[in-house]
Design a protein around this motif. Structure first.
Motif, short mmCIF file in Angstrom:
data_model
loop_
_atom_site.label_atom_id
_atom_site.label_comp_id
_atom_site.label_asym_id
_atom_site.label_seq_id
_atom_site.Cartn_x
_atom_site.Cartn_y
_atom_site.Cartn_z
N MET A 187 -21.65 -31.26 23.16
CA MET A 187 -21.61 -31.99 24.43
C MET A 187 -20.88 -31.18 25.50
N THR A 188 -19.80 -30.49 25.07
CA THR A 188 -19.04 -29.67 26.02
C THR A 188 -19.90 -28.50 26.50
N GLN A 189 -20.58 -27.87 25.53
CA GLN A 189 -21.45 -26.73 25.87
C GLN A 189 -22.53 -27.16 26.87
N ALA A 190 -23.13 -28.32 26.60
CA ALA A 190 -24.19 -28.80 27.50
C ALA A 190 -23.60 -29.11 28.89
N GLY A 191 -22.42 -29.75 28.91
CA GLY A 191 -21.79 -30.09 30.20
C GLY A 191 -21.50 -28.84 31.02
N VAL A 192 -21.01 -27.81 30.33
CA VAL A 192 -20.72 -26.54 31.02
C VAL A 192 -22.02 -25.94 31.56
N GLY A 193 -23.07 -26.02 30.76
CA GLY A 193 -24.38 -25.51 31.18
C GLY A 193 -24.90 -26.23 32.43
N MET A 194 -24.43 -27.48 32.62
CA MET A 194 -24.88 -28.26 33.79
C MET A 194 -23.92 -28.12 34.96
N GLY A 195 -22.91 -27.24 34.83
CA GLY A 195 -22.06 -26.93 35.97
C GLY A 195 -20.66 -27.51 35.94
N LEU A 196 -20.33 -28.32 34.90
CA LEU A 196 -18.96 -28.84 34.83
C LEU A 196 -18.02 -27.74 34.34
N SER A 197 -16.72 -27.87 34.62
CA SER A 197 -15.78 -26.92 34.03
C SER A 197 -15.64 -27.27 32.55
N ALA A 198 -15.22 -26.28 31.74
CA ALA A 198 -15.05 -26.52 30.30
C ALA A 198 -14.03 -27.63 30.07
N GLU A 199 -12.96 -27.65 30.88
CA GLU A 199 -11.90 -28.66 30.71
C GLU A 199 -12.44 -30.06 30.97
N GLN A 200 -13.17 -30.18 32.09
CA GLN A 200 -13.70 -31.51 32.43
C GLN A 200 -14.76 -31.96 31.42
N ALA A 201 -15.62 -31.02 31.02
CA ALA A 201 -16.67 -31.40 30.07
C ALA A 201 -16.04 -31.88 28.77
N TYR A 202 -15.00 -31.18 28.32
CA TYR A 202 -14.34 -31.55 27.06
C TYR A 202 -13.64 -32.90 27.21
N GLN A 203 -12.95 -33.09 28.33
CA GLN A 203 -12.27 -34.37 28.58
C GLN A 203 -13.28 -35.52 28.56
N LEU A 204 -14.42 -35.33 29.22
CA LEU A 204 -15.45 -36.37 29.27
C LEU A 204 -15.99 -36.65 27.87
N ALA A 205 -16.21 -35.58 27.08
CA ALA A 205 -16.78 -35.74 25.74
C ALA A 205 -15.80 -36.48 24.82
N VAL A 206 -14.53 -36.04 24.83
CA VAL A 206 -13.54 -36.66 23.93
C VAL A 206 -13.35 -38.14 24.29
N ALA A 207 -13.24 -38.43 25.59
CA ALA A 207 -13.02 -39.82 26.01
C ALA A 207 -14.24 -40.68 25.68
N THR A 208 -15.42 -40.08 25.74
CA THR A 208 -16.63 -40.84 25.40
C THR A 208 -16.65 -41.19 23.92
N PHE A 209 -16.26 -40.23 23.06
CA PHE A 209 -16.21 -40.52 21.62
C PHE A 209 -15.19 -41.60 21.31
N SER A 210 -13.95 -41.45 21.86
CA SER A 210 -12.92 -42.43 21.50
C SER A 210 -13.25 -43.78 22.13
N GLY A 211 -13.79 -43.78 23.37
CA GLY A 211 -14.14 -45.06 24.01
C GLY A 211 -15.26 -45.76 23.26
N ALA A 212 -16.31 -45.02 22.88
CA ALA A 212 -17.43 -45.64 22.17
C ALA A 212 -16.98 -46.14 20.79
N SER A 213 -16.09 -45.38 20.13
CA SER A 213 -15.57 -45.82 18.81
C SER A 213 -14.75 -47.10 18.97
N SER A 214 -13.92 -47.16 20.01
CA SER A 214 -13.12 -48.37 20.23
C SER A 214 -14.03 -49.55 20.54
N LEU A 215 -15.07 -49.31 21.33
CA LEU A 215 -16.01 -50.40 21.66
C LEU A 215 -16.70 -50.89 20.39
#
Ligand SMILES: NC(=O)c1ccc[n+]([C@@H]2O[C@H](COP(=O)([O-])OP(=O)(O)OC[C@H]3O[C@@H](n4cnc5c(N)ncnc54)[C@H](O)[C@@H]3O)[C@@H](O)[C@H]2O)c1
Length: 274
Positions: A187-215
């Motif tokens: 997910m991070t690799q794809a986000g970076v490929g779409m123009g996000l910074s590696a930090e932001q892409a990783y933050q978005l991916a990690v928060a999506t996993f933990s948020g979806a798991s909590s949901l």
């Protein structure tokens, strides 16, 4: 959660032992209630730095005080590691975290049938692990309660009713964190490929996993229904899931987990003979 008042020995002081020791210390267990046999000096130094524990380089009579012995060595060297330990720990309860190694082998190597086999996972390091547990017939209710106290410091646990199910637990939650990290990488690799910074892409991916798991954990709905709620007909998620289905990703994933389960059984066959 109460902290075990007993003395606990760890054979092997690497990743998994550290995760469990960390949980015990967080819950208030004192370093002098814990003995670790760890031959690798660098790992022993980390145990001292992180937990104030001075590890033994080899088994000694100090192990006699242990009421519980946790086996946290690689499956490949379990039988060899047990030889010098056995004479000191026959009176103790034994808990093995080794993947694949079955209780018949462990009972033979440790010289007692008071053995619980388990399969934790690395989120134990942050108190959010989940562990599958299987007891040998001679394990008493109070033995099980002690194991629950220890493993409970690292997160959740489930008892399984057949030993073979621990290989399934290994394939699912034991190896599972690696699957999650694999998806995070993608997910991070794809986000970076779409123009996000590696930090932001990783933050978005990690928060999506933990948020979806909590949901999922908070919801009474199935994951299929939760997925459908994200998926608008003809929308972006539909495009992504259709692409995953067309590539056979779900079937590949099931196959990958079956490979892990087979490997767990092979480890037991290969290294359980000695
Ligand atoms: N890492 C995981 O995700 C995970 C999850 C569940 C179960 N396990 C199981 O946990 C066990 C340990 O895995 P790990 O990841 O902690 O490995 P690790 O390599 O971090 O730890 C094993 C430790 O055993 C020590 N050791 C080697 N020979 C020894 C001996 N003769 N006596 C005592 N200690 C000795 C090593 O120096 C090492 O520090 C394995 O059996 C594995 O199958 C691991």
């Amino acid at each position: 959660m109460t902290t075990p008042s007993q003395h606990i020995a760890f054979i092997g002081g690497g990743n998994m032992a550290s995760a469990i020791i960390g949980g015990l210390i967080r819950q208030g267990m004192k370093p002098d209630q814990i003995t670790v046999v760890e031959p690798f000096a660098e790992t022993a130094a980390k145990l001292h730095q992180n937990f104030g524990i001075t590890a033994l380089p080899t088994a000694s009579a100090e192990l006699l005080q242990a009421t519980l012995v946790v086996w946290a060595v690689k499956p490949q060297i379990f039988s060899q590691a047990a030889e010098p330990v056995m004479s000191h720990t026959r009176g103790a309860l034994h808990l093995s975290v080794a993947a694949g190694i079955r209780t018949d082998s462990i009972c033979r190597w440790v010289g007692t049938e008071r053995v619980v086999r388990c399969m934790p996972n690395t989120p134990a390091l942050v108190g959010q692990g989940i562990t599958g547990l299987f007891p040998c017939p001679l394990v008493s209710a109070s033995d099980k309660a002690l194991v629950e106290q220890v493993i409970g410091t690292t997160g959740q646990y489930v008892w399984v009713d057949q030993e073979s199910k621990l290989d399934a637990v290994t394939a699912l939650s034991g190896s599972g964190p690696a699957y999650v990290f694999y998806f995070l990488e993608a997910m991070t690799q794809a986000g970076v490929g779409m123009g996000l910074s590696a930090e932001q892409a990783y933050q978005l991916a990690v928060a999506t996993f933990s948020g979806a798991s909590s949901l999922a954990a908070a919801s009474t709905e199935s994951p299929e229904v939760l997925r459908q709620r994200v998926t608008s007909k003809g929308g972006t998620t539909y495009a992504a899931i259709t692409s995953l289905d067309d590539a056979g990703v779900k079937a590949s994933f099931v196959k990958a987990m079956q490979a892990a389960e087979v490997r767990a059984r092979e480890l037991g066959d290969e290294f359980g003979k000695a």
